[in-house]
Design a protein around this motif. Structure first.
Motif, PDB file in Angstrom:
ATOM      1  N   ASN A   1       0.828  -1.202   0.000  1.00 36.16           N
ATOM      2  CA  ASN A   1       0.000   0.000   0.000  1.00 36.16           C
ATOM      3  C   ASN A   1       0.868   1.260   0.000  1.00 36.16           C
ATOM      4  O   ASN A   1       0.608   2.216  -0.735  1.00 36.16           O
ATOM      5  N   TRP A   2       1.927   1.261   0.829  1.00 34.31           N
ATOM      6  CA  TRP A   2       2.803   2.436   0.890  1.00 34.31           C
ATOM      7  C   TRP A   2       3.550   2.653  -0.421  1.00 34.31           C
ATOM      8  O   TRP A   2       3.754   3.783  -0.848  1.00 34.31           O
ATOM      9  N   GLU A   3       3.941   1.543  -1.034  1.00 32.27           N
ATOM     10  CA  GLU A   3       4.644   1.676  -2.329  1.00 32.27           C
ATOM     11  C   GLU A   3       3.718   2.330  -3.365  1.00 32.27           C
ATOM     12  O   GLU A   3       4.128   3.184  -4.133  1.00 32.27           O
ATOM     13  N   ARG A   4       2.451   1.916  -3.321  1.00 30.65           N
ATOM     14  CA  ARG A   4       1.470   2.463  -4.257  1.00 30.65           C
ATOM     15  C   ARG A   4       1.273   3.961  -4.012  1.00 30.65           C
ATOM     16  O   ARG A   4       1.329   4.770  -4.938  1.00 30.65           O
ATOM     17  N   ILE A   5       1.115   4.328  -2.702  1.00 34.06           N
ATOM     18  CA  ILE A   5       0.897   5.744  -2.364  1.00 34.06           C
ATOM     19  C   ILE A   5       2.113   6.571  -2.749  1.00 34.06           C
ATOM     20  O   ILE A   5       2.007   7.648  -3.334  1.00 34.06           O
ATOM     21  N   SER A   6       3.292   6.028  -2.425  1.00 36.63           N
ATOM     22  CA  SER A   6       4.526   6.764  -2.710  1.00 36.63           C
ATOM     23  C   SER A   6       4.688   6.964  -4.224  1.00 36.63           C
ATOM     24  O   SER A   6       5.128   8.018  -4.686  1.00 36.63           O
ATOM     25  N   ASP A   7       4.291   5.934  -4.998  1.00 35.70           N
ATOM     26  CA  ASP A   7       4.360   6.032  -6.457  1.00 35.70           C
ATOM     27  C   ASP A   7       3.431   7.143  -6.964  1.00 35.70           C
ATOM     28  O   ASP A   7       3.811   7.957  -7.801  1.00 35.70           O
ATOM     29  N   ILE A   8       2.212   7.173  -6.408  1.00 37.65           N
ATOM     30  CA  ILE A   8       1.238   8.198  -6.829  1.00 37.65           C
ATOM     31  C   ILE A   8       1.753   9.590  -6.486  1.00 37.65           C
ATOM     32  O   ILE A   8       1.746  10.512  -7.304  1.00 37.65           O
ATOM     33  N   LEU A   9       2.261   9.736  -5.236  1.00 34.19           N
ATOM     34  CA  LEU A   9       2.771  11.052  -4.810  1.00 34.19           C
ATOM     35  C   LEU A   9       3.966  11.475  -5.656  1.00 34.19           C
ATOM     36  O   LEU A   9       4.123  12.645  -6.001  1.00 34.19           O
ATOM     37  N   GLY A  10       4.790  10.466  -5.999  1.00 30.73           N
ATOM     38  CA  GLY A  10       5.962  10.741  -6.833  1.00 30.73           C
ATOM     39  C   GLY A  10       5.568  11.382  -8.152  1.00 30.73           C
ATOM     40  O   GLY A  10       6.241  12.284  -8.651  1.00 30.73           O
ATOM     41  N   ARG A  11       4.439  10.941  -8.695  1.00 34.89           N
ATOM     42  CA  ARG A  11       3.972  11.490  -9.987  1.00 34.89           C
ATOM     43  C   ARG A  11       3.575  12.955  -9.850  1.00 34.89           C
ATOM     44  O   ARG A  11       3.663  13.727 -10.781  1.00 34.89           O
ATOM     45  N   PHE A  12       3.126  13.339  -8.635  1.00 36.23           N
ATOM     46  CA  PHE A  12       2.760  14.748  -8.407  1.00 36.23           C
ATOM     47  C   PHE A  12       3.998  15.611  -8.160  1.00 36.23           C
ATOM     48  O   PHE A  12       4.103  16.733  -8.632  1.00 36.23           O
ATOM     49  N   VAL A  13       4.941  15.031  -7.381  1.00 31.06           N
ATOM     50  CA  VAL A  13       6.135  15.803  -7.022  1.00 31.06           C
ATOM     51  C   VAL A  13       7.029  16.022  -8.238  1.00 31.06           C
ATOM     52  O   VAL A  13       7.556  17.100  -8.461  1.00 31.06           O
ATOM     53  N   LYS A  14       7.215  14.927  -9.010  1.00 30.89           N
ATOM     54  CA  LYS A  14       8.046  15.043 -10.214  1.00 30.89           C
ATOM     55  C   LYS A  14       7.208  14.648 -11.421  1.00 30.89           C
ATOM     56  O   LYS A  14       7.308  13.536 -11.933  1.00 30.89           O
ATOM     57  N   PRO A  15       6.341  15.524 -11.883  1.00 30.27           N
ATOM     58  CA  PRO A  15       5.474  15.145 -13.002  1.00 30.27           C
ATOM     59  C   PRO A  15       6.279  14.940 -14.287  1.00 30.27           C
ATOM     60  O   PRO A  15       7.202  15.715 -14.582  1.00 30.27           O
ATOM     61  N   SER A  16       5.918  13.878 -15.012  1.00 27.43           N
ATOM     62  CA  SER A  16       6.611  13.627 -16.288  1.00 27.43           C
ATOM     63  C   SER A  16       6.007  14.563 -17.361  1.00 27.43           C
ATOM     64  O   SER A  16       4.932  15.112 -17.164  1.00 27.43           O
ATOM     65  N   LYS A  17       6.682  14.651 -18.473  1.00 26.67           N
ATOM     66  CA  LYS A  17       6.226  15.571 -19.534  1.00 26.67           C
ATOM     67  C   LYS A  17       4.854  15.180 -20.078  1.00 26.67           C
ATOM     68  O   LYS A  17       4.022  15.997 -20.391  1.00 26.67           O
ATOM     69  N   GLU A  18       4.619  13.836 -20.126  1.00 23.45           N
ATOM     70  CA  GLU A  18       3.347  13.355 -20.695  1.00 23.45           C
ATOM     71  C   GLU A  18       2.162  13.769 -19.837  1.00 23.45           C
ATOM     72  O   GLU A  18       1.091  14.020 -20.337  1.00 23.45           O
ATOM     73  N   SER A  19       2.411  13.773 -18.479  1.00 21.92           N
ATOM     74  CA  SER A  19       1.264  14.034 -17.600  1.00 21.92           C
ATOM     75  C   SER A  19       0.948  15.511 -17.444  1.00 21.92           C
ATOM     76  O   SER A  19      -0.047  15.890 -16.852  1.00 21.92           O
ATOM     77  N   ILE A  20       1.828  16.399 -17.935  1.00 24.88           N
ATOM     78  CA  ILE A  20       1.571  17.839 -17.778  1.00 24.88           C
ATOM     79  C   ILE A  20       0.583  18.322 -18.849  1.00 24.88           C
ATOM     80  O   ILE A  20       0.573  17.889 -19.943  1.00 24.88           O
TER      81      ILE A  20
END
Lengths: 215, 115
Positions: free
Chosen positions: B96-115
């Motif tokens: 569960n923590w790995e999943r949450i950390s992965d999701i938060l990671g996408r917000f903290v360091k957004p990739s070019k595709e997600s912007i």
């Protein structure tokens, strides 16, 4: 399952409070002494080492309170405390205790009488009305009524007479229209709730006055 | 200085305790506290005392058990161990923590595709 396990754990904690308290003290003391020894190794003075250990631990009193709460059922403990306090007070003042118990008993009986009188009027389960389980209320309605409260009308007197004469399903029909009236006793008068009822009212309900007569 | 240390996130203490017991085997409360501080590189603002109500709750859940024994310096200490149910819980919480950390990671360091 987890909730039951926690509840049982806390419940058993109620009966082992003394032991749990001693264990907690010993465990926390071990922690503080171990941390103080570590602080000494890091070069602190002995006084400073223990103070720092307490600081790392956080408020010792608060932690103890949080720990006690986690192994108890506060509701039961408060209830038990209140009960013991109440019993102590009753024992200390037996005179006023007896008075209080008498007042509560009388109060209880009065409430019961009022409820029974009221229920007699609304024909729910009360001993004053014979065969209350066979009673039913009949109300009037009109075309287009939705059945919502306030959408019913009174049954007319001719309708009542027709029902009395022709309906074979019921032993008797009575009419009861709840209304306000003035009750005067001597030179004192009070506005009170009353009913305009048909003459067979008391006979049909099977209620006999102790003194005097019905209609 | 206080800002150099992070508060322990709600719910994460249980995961740290279970992981510590799984890795080191039976430990007393102070041992667990020290281990958590060492692993975090002393970057966590952990009031060591908060560990104990948490340990008690884990015990009530059936995820850890405790037993009194002798410490390294021969003092009586309470040792906690992880149970089989605790290991299962640890696996579930870690995932569960790995999943949450992965999701938060996408917000903290957004990739070019997600912007």
């Amino acid at each position: 399952m987890t909730a039951i396990r926690i509840f049982l754990g806390r419940l058993s904690g109620l009966f082992r409070r003394g032991r749990l308290e001693r264990d907690m003290e010993e465990e926390f003391d071990f922690h503080l002494q171990s941390q103080a020894a570590e602080n000494l190794r890091r070069g602190m003075s002995s006084d400073e080492a223990l103070v720092a250990a307490r600081r790392y631990f956080g408020g010792v009193a608060q932690v103890k309170e949080a720990y006690r709460e986690a192994h108890s059922l506060p509701f039961f403990q408060l209830f038990w405390q209140d009960l013991r306090f109440g019993l102590r007070m009753l024992r200390r003042n037996p005179g006023s205790s007896i008075l209080a118990i008498l007042c509560l008993t009388l109060g209880g009986r009065c409430d019961q009488c009022c409820v029974q009188l009221d229920r007699g009027g609304s024909a729910s389960s009360v001993p004053a009305v014979a065969h209350q389980e066979r009673m039913m209320a009949v109300d009037g309605t009109y075309r287009g009524a939705t059945g919502a409260p306030g959408n019913s009308t009174d049954v007319s007197w001719p309708d009542f007479q027709d029902l009395q004469k022709n309906c074979q399903l019921s032993d008797a029909f009575i009419v009861d229209r709840i209304t306000g009236s003035t009750l005067a006793i001597g030179d004192r008068a009070d506005r009170t709730t009353g009913s305009v009822v048909s003459a067979n009212y008391f006979d049909a309900l099977g209620v006999r006055p102790i003194l005097g007569r019905g209609f | 200085m206080a800002h150099d240390k992070s508060d322990v996130l709600h719910g994460s203490l249980a995961l740290m305790v279970l992981r510590t017991l799984d890795t080191l085997g039976p430990q007393h409360g102070w041992g667990i506290a020290r281990r958590i501080e060492q692993i975090s590189g002393d970057a966590l603002a952990l009031n060591q005392g908060t560990l104990y109500p948490s340990l008690l709750r884990l015990e009530q859940m059936g995820w850890v058990t405790s037993k009194w024994g002798a410490s390294d310096n021969n003092r009586r200490a309470k040792f906690y161990s992880i149970t089989r149910a605790g290991k299962k819980q640890l696996a579930a919480e870690a995932k569960n923590w790995e999943r949450i950390s992965d999701i938060l990671g996408r917000f903290v360091k957004p990739s070019k595709e997600s912007i």
